[in-house]
Motif scaffolding. Structure first.
Motif, short mmCIF file in Angstrom:
data_model
loop_
_atom_site.label_atom_id
_atom_site.label_comp_id
_atom_site.label_asym_id
_atom_site.label_seq_id
_atom_site.Cartn_x
_atom_site.Cartn_y
_atom_site.Cartn_z
N GLY A 36 49.43 78.67 34.51
CA GLY A 36 50.14 77.54 35.01
C GLY A 36 50.79 76.54 34.10
N ASN A 37 51.13 75.63 34.44
CA ASN A 37 51.96 74.56 33.78
C ASN A 37 50.89 73.67 33.61
OD1 ASN A 37 54.48 75.77 33.68
ND2 ASN A 37 55.09 75.07 35.57
N GLY B 60 48.81 70.31 32.88
CA GLY B 60 49.01 69.00 33.36
C GLY B 60 49.80 68.89 34.77
N ASN B 61 50.07 69.83 35.32
CA ASN B 61 50.79 70.23 36.52
C ASN B 61 49.55 69.76 37.79
OD1 ASN B 61 51.31 72.15 39.07
ND2 ASN B 61 53.22 71.29 38.44
N ARG B 62 49.92 69.33 38.81
CA ARG B 62 49.09 68.87 39.97
C ARG B 62 48.26 70.35 40.33
NH1 ARG B 62 52.81 67.72 45.04
NH2 ARG B 62 54.47 69.24 44.67
N ARG B 63 49.01 71.45 40.41
CA ARG B 63 48.35 72.49 40.93
C ARG B 63 47.16 72.75 39.85
NH1 ARG B 63 50.91 75.70 44.64
NH2 ARG B 63 52.85 74.95 45.40
N VAL B 64 47.44 72.84 38.75
CA VAL B 64 46.28 73.23 37.56
C VAL B 64 45.24 72.33 37.77
CG1 VAL B 64 45.75 73.43 35.41
CG2 VAL B 64 47.94 74.39 36.16
N ALA B 65 45.62 70.87 37.85
CA ALA B 65 44.67 69.86 38.08
C ALA B 65 43.59 69.87 39.33
CB ALA B 65 45.03 68.38 37.97
N LEU B 66 44.07 70.31 40.33
CA LEU B 66 43.52 70.45 41.49
C LEU B 66 42.28 71.79 41.53
CD1 LEU B 66 46.16 69.85 44.19
CD2 LEU B 66 44.17 68.60 43.82
N PHE B 67 43.01 72.80 40.71
CA PHE B 67 42.26 73.97 40.69
C PHE B 67 40.83 73.69 39.57
CE2 PHE B 67 41.24 77.91 38.36
CZ PHE B 67 40.69 78.81 39.34
N GLN B 68 41.19 72.94 38.45
CA GLN B 68 40.18 72.48 37.57
C GLN B 68 39.38 71.73 38.36
OE1 GLN B 68 39.75 74.11 34.86
NE2 GLN B 68 41.58 73.98 33.57
N ASP B 69 39.80 70.90 39.26
CA ASP B 69 38.55 69.73 39.94
C ASP B 69 37.63 70.69 40.71
OD1 ASP B 69 39.90 67.69 38.94
OD2 ASP B 69 41.24 67.05 40.80
N ALA B 70 38.34 71.89 41.30
CA ALA B 70 37.41 72.58 41.98
C ALA B 70 36.19 73.35 41.26
CB ALA B 70 38.11 73.70 42.86
N VAL B 71 36.86 73.84 39.92
CA VAL B 71 36.07 74.49 39.11
C VAL B 71 34.94 73.63 38.67
CG1 VAL B 71 36.05 75.66 36.91
CG2 VAL B 71 37.97 76.18 38.47
N ARG B 72 35.30 72.34 38.34
CA ARG B 72 34.31 71.45 37.66
C ARG B 72 33.32 71.20 39.00
NH1 ARG B 72 37.59 68.46 35.86
NH2 ARG B 72 37.85 66.92 37.70
N ALA B 73 33.81 70.95 40.27
CA ALA B 73 32.87 70.59 41.35
C ALA B 73 31.92 71.88 41.46
CB ALA B 73 33.62 70.44 42.53
N VAL C 49 46.57 79.00 30.67
CA VAL C 49 47.67 79.90 29.87
C VAL C 49 48.87 79.34 30.29
CG1 VAL C 49 48.30 82.21 29.24
CG2 VAL C 49 45.93 81.84 29.42
N SER C 50 49.65 78.83 29.51
CA SER C 50 50.81 78.02 29.91
C SER C 50 51.80 79.20 30.35
CB SER C 50 51.65 77.00 28.94
OG SER C 50 52.09 77.65 27.97
N TRP C 51 52.58 78.98 31.49
CA TRP C 51 54.00 79.76 31.58
C TRP C 51 54.77 79.82 30.19
CZ3 TRP C 51 54.20 83.49 34.60
CH2 TRP C 51 53.47 83.64 35.97
N LEU C 52 55.04 78.79 29.75
CA LEU C 52 55.88 78.91 28.50
C LEU C 52 55.18 79.70 27.53
CD1 LEU C 52 56.61 74.99 27.66
CD2 LEU C 52 58.27 76.78 28.65
N ASP C 53 53.97 80.03 27.35
CA ASP C 53 53.57 81.07 26.37
C ASP C 53 53.65 82.43 27.08
OD1 ASP C 53 52.48 79.43 24.47
OD2 ASP C 53 50.53 79.25 24.98
#
Length: 381
Positions: free
Chosen positions: A16-17, A19-32, A41-45
């Motif tokens: 994902g990108n 800092g993007n909100r999608r990645v942040a929401l997924f990380q929140d769910a992983v942490r919960a 892994v960034s899309w730029l990479d």
């Protein structure tokens, strides 16, 4: 004696990108869920050929959107509001997804999203054909499937509308998303054409996305936009009259996770486009369920239609299904299936879905953990 099986939870990674909100929401769910953070892994990479995956990782592919640098590499334009270039975007994006799959397989990682499924989901013509072949109800279309002839411009659109007796259609870029470039077109005899769209055409003839839905009232205006969109590929569907809620047309976004319809939101609008970013508003889901049952329909059958649509993409963990209710609330069709249709913050799961109390991302993490438990039980038996 059963062999020992590790109880170590899955190690997650997300493409994902940062800092993007999608990645942040997924990380929140992983942490919960009590898991270590997912490795991003960034899309730029990925696009630079520098993406690295680790043995045993479970990899989620998320949207490449909302990043100007990524958009520039995919679409080949500097202005992120531009509509043109979707065919180039599709070719580069699907190539990048295949590269993710290759690198992940080489490293011994596992994908939650299938590259072949993603390629179909991002081509409306192919997706419509797959759904139709799977007996999922869809709006009639003369451009469905891989064998359909290309649409070269407005003249082809008018001809197909006449040949198939479709006076009202949606004309959609084959590779668009979020209603980008979509026109709801109506005809009433020679020269009498109007369309509703969020596309703006600047003085140089370039097309731009807008947050304002507008009405085109002449065939010349409609033809100019469709002719400009056609080189990237177009899909045409019959414009089905939809049910309404409180005087606004309504449809639903239903999220299907691991084969089950887990979340649903009602979208209502005064225009044919119900997308929330185009002025659509969330409707009342309880009212929808009551309307369906009062009409003699079945809410569970409506959700089953979405699950059948999700089953057409069995190797992808989560999809978002656009469910179109016909006038009267008894029949439903599927307008589109979206690879990244889970961005519904704070929406919790449907009763009886197994995702009660979970948002769309938490439901996906729970499904991954359930798969891992089932794998361990299978390996231990």
């Amino acid at each position: 004696m059963s062999r020992a099986v590790s109880s170590t939870p899955p190690r997650l990674a997300v493409v994902g990108n940062p800092g993007n909100r999608r990645v942040a929401l997924f990380q929140d769910a992983v942490r919960a869920a009590g898991l270590p953070p997912a490795r991003t892994v960034s899309w730029l990479d990925v696009l630079r050929g520098e993406a690295v995956f680790l043995p045993g990782e479970t990899v989620r592919i998320d949207s490449p959107g909302e990043d100007a640098g990524v958009e520039r590499l995919l679409r080949g334009v500097d202005d992120p509001t531009r509509v043109e270039g979707s065919a180039r975007w599709y070719a580069r994006f699907t190539s990048a997804v295949r590269e993710v799959a290759r690198a992940a397989a080489e490293a011994g990682a596992v994908l939650l999203d299938d590259p072949g499924d993603i390629a179909v989901l991002f081509d409306k013509r192919l997706c419509h054909g797959v759904l139709d072949a799977a007996a999922v109800p869809v709006p009639p279309s003369p451009t469905s499937g891989p064998a359909a002839p290309p649409v070269r411009g407005w003249a082809d659109v008018r001809g197909l509308m006449a040949d198939h007796r479709m006076p009202r259609v949606f004309v959609k870029p084959a590779h668009g998303s979020s209603a980008s470039g979509v026109l709801a077109v109506e005809t009433a005899g020679p020269g009498r054409v109007r369309a509703t769209t969020s596309v703006e055409r600047d003085p140089a003839g370039r097309l731009h996305n807008s947050l304002r839905v507008r009405r085109l009232t002449t065939e010349r205006e409609v033809a100019a936009i469709i002719d400009a969109l056609a080189p990237d590929g177009l899909h045409i569907e019959r414009w089905l009259p939809k049910a309404s809620q409180r005087g606004r047309v309504a449809d639903l976004r239903v999220v299907v996770v691991d084969g089950r319809a887990t979340h649903a939101v009602v979208r209502t609008s005064h225009s044919p486009m119900t997308n929330l970013h185009l002025g659509g508003a969330r409707g009342d889901l309880d009212e929808v369920r009551a309307a369906v049952e009062a009409a003699g329909g079945s809410w569970s059958a409506a959700l089953a239609v979405c699950e059948r649509a999700g089953a057409a993409f069995p190797d992808t963990l989560c999809v978002g299904v656009d469910l179109l209710p016909a006038i009267g609330w008894r029949r439903f069709a599927v307008g589109e299936v979206n690879a990244f249709g889970d961005l519904l913050p704070r929406l919790t799961g449907l009763p009886g879905s197994g995702a009660e109390g979970l948002d769309t991302h938490a439901a996906q993490v729970a499904a991954v953990l359930n798969r891992a438990r089932n794998h361990r039980v299978s390996a231990a038996s």
